[in-house]
Design a protein around this motif. Structure first.
Motif, PDB file in Angstrom:
ATOM      1  N   ILE A  33     -13.043  34.310 110.412  1.00 40.74           N
ATOM      2  CA  ILE A  33     -14.262  34.524 111.195  1.00 40.74           C
ATOM      3  C   ILE A  33     -15.029  33.212 111.216  1.00 40.74           C
ATOM      4  O   ILE A  33     -15.546  32.759 110.184  1.00 40.74           O
ATOM      5  CB  ILE A  33     -15.141  35.634 110.587  1.00 40.74           C
ATOM      6  N   ASN A  61     -19.124  41.252 113.579  1.00 41.62           N
ATOM      7  CA  ASN A  61     -17.863  40.498 113.702  1.00 41.62           C
ATOM      8  C   ASN A  61     -16.652  41.403 113.919  1.00 41.62           C
ATOM      9  O   ASN A  61     -15.605  40.947 114.379  1.00 41.62           O
ATOM     10  CB  ASN A  61     -17.603  39.659 112.445  1.00 41.62           C
ATOM     11  N   THR A  62     -16.765  42.692 113.551  1.00 38.19           N
ATOM     12  CA  THR A  62     -15.598  43.585 113.618  1.00 38.19           C
ATOM     13  C   THR A  62     -15.033  43.697 115.029  1.00 38.19           C
ATOM     14  O   THR A  62     -13.820  43.842 115.205  1.00 38.19           O
ATOM     15  CB  THR A  62     -15.959  44.988 113.104  1.00 38.19           C
ATOM     16  N   THR A  69     -21.478  38.897 109.602  1.00 36.47           N
ATOM     17  CA  THR A  69     -22.206  40.142 109.808  1.00 36.47           C
ATOM     18  C   THR A  69     -21.258  41.199 110.374  1.00 36.47           C
ATOM     19  O   THR A  69     -20.193  40.879 110.909  1.00 36.47           O
ATOM     20  CB  THR A  69     -23.393  39.951 110.767  1.00 36.47           C
ATOM     21  N   ASN A 116     -17.943  30.404 113.243  1.00 44.47           N
ATOM     22  CA  ASN A 116     -19.230  30.465 113.937  1.00 44.47           C
ATOM     23  C   ASN A 116     -19.060  30.763 115.417  1.00 44.47           C
ATOM     24  O   ASN A 116     -19.847  31.495 116.010  1.00 44.47           O
ATOM     25  CB  ASN A 116     -19.973  29.135 113.770  1.00 44.47           C
ATOM     26  N   THR A 140     -23.280  37.091 114.593  1.00 47.11           N
ATOM     27  CA  THR A 140     -23.366  35.913 113.730  1.00 47.11           C
ATOM     28  C   THR A 140     -22.321  36.008 112.633  1.00 47.11           C
ATOM     29  O   THR A 140     -22.083  37.077 112.075  1.00 47.11           O
ATOM     30  CB  THR A 140     -24.764  35.823 113.106  1.00 47.11           C
ATOM     31  N   LYS A 141     -21.704  34.889 112.337  1.00 46.86           N
ATOM     32  CA  LYS A 141     -20.650  34.832 111.322  1.00 46.86           C
ATOM     33  C   LYS A 141     -21.098  35.512 110.027  1.00 46.86           C
ATOM     34  O   LYS A 141     -22.173  35.249 109.504  1.00 46.86           O
ATOM     35  CB  LYS A 141     -20.297  33.370 111.047  1.00 46.86           C
ATOM     36  N   ILE A 188     -17.882  44.726 106.102  1.00 47.95           N
ATOM     37  CA  ILE A 188     -17.012  44.473 107.255  1.00 47.95           C
ATOM     38  C   ILE A 188     -15.624  45.040 106.987  1.00 47.95           C
ATOM     39  O   ILE A 188     -15.019  45.709 107.841  1.00 47.95           O
ATOM     40  CB  ILE A 188     -16.931  42.956 107.544  1.00 47.95           C
ATOM     41  N   THR A 235     -13.109  33.624 116.410  1.00 50.27           N
ATOM     42  CA  THR A 235     -12.402  34.411 115.398  1.00 50.27           C
ATOM     43  C   THR A 235     -10.911  34.274 115.666  1.00 50.27           C
ATOM     44  O   THR A 235     -10.447  34.545 116.777  1.00 50.27           O
ATOM     45  CB  THR A 235     -12.822  35.891 115.447  1.00 50.27           C
ATOM     46  N   ALA A 266     -14.808  41.346 117.363  1.00 49.14           N
ATOM     47  CA  ALA A 266     -13.940  40.192 117.619  1.00 49.14           C
ATOM     48  C   ALA A 266     -12.665  40.271 116.785  1.00 49.14           C
ATOM     49  O   ALA A 266     -11.584  39.895 117.258  1.00 49.14           O
ATOM     50  CB  ALA A 266     -14.689  38.898 117.320  1.00 49.14           C
ATOM     51  N   THR A 296     -16.250  34.807 118.657  1.00 51.45           N
ATOM     52  CA  THR A 296     -16.856  35.615 117.597  1.00 51.45           C
ATOM     53  C   THR A 296     -17.984  36.462 118.169  1.00 51.45           C
ATOM     54  O   THR A 296     -18.794  35.971 118.962  1.00 51.45           O
ATOM     55  CB  THR A 296     -17.399  34.711 116.476  1.00 51.45           C
ATOM     56  N   THR A 297     -18.023  37.728 117.791  1.00 52.43           N
ATOM     57  CA  THR A 297     -19.119  38.611 118.210  1.00 52.43           C
ATOM     58  C   THR A 297     -20.130  38.696 117.078  1.00 52.43           C
ATOM     59  O   THR A 297     -19.773  38.956 115.929  1.00 52.43           O
ATOM     60  CB  THR A 297     -18.586  40.018 118.548  1.00 52.43           C
TER      61      THR A 297
END
Length: 605
Positions: free
Chosen positions: A9, A46-47, A43, A11, A40-41, A371, A14, A49, A37-38
């Motif tokens: 993951i 991120n799932t 958090t 910035n 902020t890195k 996550i 991903t 992405a 990446t969806t």
């Protein structure tokens, strides 16, 4: 047969890598993929992405994400590589002083001095007195030319200021040629009877008298004190094709030094420094501070507000009420920012001294397990938080052909520049530095006055060319390139970016040479500076001479000129430096994801 996936993951991006565990315990790499990446890195956002990247990777081998036996994630603590820009000076104009102006469409050439006289008041003109005639857009170019031709027999008309974009049309019809400036939108604000100076440069040149404070003093008969106060005016007219300066009795032009403020380092060697000391001294203070616990700014100053905004951005992402949010590193860069001049009447801008800052923001909260649990619930697959990013990147970088231990890596991403050294016995030393691709984009956008971050990103990524005919263009390195098929006429005479899928036109009228210079300077200020300070932190004895090999990984390592810049800079240290080629196939991408899969084999052995 079992499939193991590593997910990095980042910035901005991903990345996923999938390997097959064979019966002898070895890993056979099958596929990889990446997507933006969806969130902020670090958090839960991120799932989305992660699932998208895994789906893309598995589809390449005709499998579903559910077929994966284990997903291994990097320890992506929430880290924001945030950026901010603050000007340190500001030009302020009061009492209807005016400078200008749009340099693209003047007519004639030379300088002219005279009293402002509105075109509808020509009958009040006194023979022998020099006048600069101002005409609103309510008069057509034919009317303006006819009136001036008739008045020139009795009046001394030295120059013309137009509201409309018609300077060339008027000049073509004048019997007596004079310099003409057009597109002065607030012409109604010009005070009648005030002494003014205008200048129009020859094609390909810029104004010389009005961009020089002594030139203004010569034309408008200023004393020493008045000359000192017009210095900001001269500065704002540098590089313009045309210019106008008015001498108003009550006019006041000054350069206002803004309260920059102190930066406070809560560190091993606590200290402070004023922002207006400049980037070089700020970065020396960062180096002298040693191990930094937190960085803050003086309240109610530019830098205080800047750092508070950056921390506030992190607090909005971290839902823990008493989260320990800290800025652990900054990168400061000197630049010039075009700023709208306070009180100017024609929308003029002036290049003001500014400092760009990238900050590394960390929090104690580590939501990676959250996550992992959400992914396990969504996919029905075992998910494990498996490795520290820099360690995994080092493992992945070792799959580059021609590498061996000891090895250093530079992971250049969007928000941060990370470095790690892996010794012959496998010990890894690492560091995270603020500042990477996003700061470069911000500098390009600011210095070129684009007002468009996406265009700045494109300028950062692609080389330039100037389309000089429908069948040839001049590249930024001076090479002439001819084409067999006609170039789209929309690009004729324009600066374009040479993207993979065709040309991208630069809408603003900026010389190609200036764009190239700003782009390269921004990359050197950020990536070369960060590469040296990051590697010095992790090098044995903090001496670069103790590093023999550096592998460049991450998105910015794909850049068409950054690796070459670094190779040149490291040449004096006899360091072998170049883009990584992960697994011999991926280029500089996928190092962390590959390392996560490799580390699984290491844990089993």
């Amino acid at each position: 047969m079992s499939y193991i996936a590593g997910v990095d993951i980042g910035n901005s991006t991903t990345e996923a890598c999938v390997g097959e565990v064979r019966s002898d315990g070895n890993i056979h790499f099958l596929t990889s993929a990446s997507c933006p990446t969806t969130g902020t890195k670090g958090t839960v956002a991120n799932t989305h992405a992660i699932k998208s990247a895994l789906k893309q990777a598995m589809s390449k081998i005709g499998r579903e994400v559910e077929d994966i036996s284990l997903i291994r994630l990097n320890e992506a603590a929430p880290v924001i590589g945030d950026t901010a820009m603050e000007t340190l000076t500001e030009t302020i104009i009061t009492d209807s002083s005016m400078i200008g102006h749009n340099p693209s469409t003047p007519a004639g050439a030379g300088q002219a001095v005279g009293e402002i006289l509105l075109i509808d008041k020509l009958s009040r003109g006194v023979p022998g007195t020099p006048y600069i005639v101002a005409s609103p857009s309510t008069y057509s170019y034919e009317e303006v030319a006819a009136i001036l031709n008739q008045a020139s027999d009795s009046l001394n008309i030295t120059g013309v200021i137009l509201q409309a974009d018609e300077a060339v049309l008027v000049e073509n019809r004048l019997r007596k040629k004079v310099p003409i400036i057009d597109e002065v939108s607030r012409i109604d604000k010009l005070p009648d009877g005030v002494l003014a100076a205008i200048e129009v440069a020859l094609p390909g040149q810029t104004v010389r008298m009005l961009s020089n404070p002594y030139g203004i003093a010569t034309l408008l008969h200023l004393d020493a004190e008045e000359t000192r106060t017009v210095t900001p005016i001269a500065k704002s007219l540098i590089g313009k094709r045309s210019a106008v300066v008015l001498k108003t009795p009550g006019g006041n032009v000054r350069e206002n030094i803004l309260p920059a403020g102190e930066i406070y380092f809560d560190a091993e060697n606590s200290s402070s420094i004023n922002l207006d000391e400049g980037a070089e001294k700020i970065m020396q203070a960062v180096a002298d501070a040693g191990n930094i616990y937190d960085i803050s700014g003086q309240p109610n100053t530019n830098v205080g507000n800047m750092l508070t905004r950056i921390k506030h951005g992190m607090s909005e992402l971290d839902q823990t009420p008493n989260a320990d949010i800290r800025i652990t590193d900054i990168l400061a860069v000197d630049t010039l920012a075009p700023v709208l001049i306070s009180g100017a009447l024609a929308g003029e801008t002036c290049l003001e001294k500014a400092v760009g800052i990238a900050a590394m923001v960390k929090t104690q909260k580590l939501p990676m397990q959250e996550i992992a649990e959400k992914l396990k619930l969504d996919l029905g697959t075992e998910v494990k938080v498996a490795g520290v990013e820099a360690v995994m990147a080092s493992l992945g970088a070792l799959t580059t052909p021609g590498t061996k231990l000891p090895l250093a890596i530079l992971d250049m991403g969007g928000g941060s520049t990370d470095a790690a050294v892996i010794s012959e016995d496998g010990k890894v030393t690492m560091t995270h530095q603020a500042g990477a691709g996003e700061l470069v984009s911000m500098l390009i956008e600011t210095e070129l006055g684009l007002g468009d971050r996406h265009m700045a990103e494109q300028i950062k990524k692609y080389p330039l060319a100037k389309v000089e005919s429908l069948f040839h263009m001049r590249m930024e390195n001076g090479q002439m390139t001819f084409v067999d098929e006609s170039i789209d006429p929309r690009f004729y005479g324009r600066v374009v970016l040479l993207a993979e899928n065709g040309f991208i036109r630069i809408e603003k009228d900026i010389p190609m040479e200036k764009i190239v210079q700003v782009r390269r300077d921004a990359k050197r200020k950020v990536f070369v500076t960060n590469a040296f300070r990051a590697l010095k932190k992790v090098a044995p004895g903090h001496d670069l001479k103790n590093i023999s090999n550096v592998v460049l990984v991450g998105g910015s390592a794909e850049d068409f000129e950054i690796p070459e810049m670094l190779m040149e800079e490291f040449a004096g240290y006899r360091i072998v430096c170049g883009r990584g080629n992960i697994r011999g196939t991926e280029g500089p991408r996928n190092a962390v994801a590959t390392g996560l899969v490799l580390s699984y084999a290491g844990e089993r052995s």
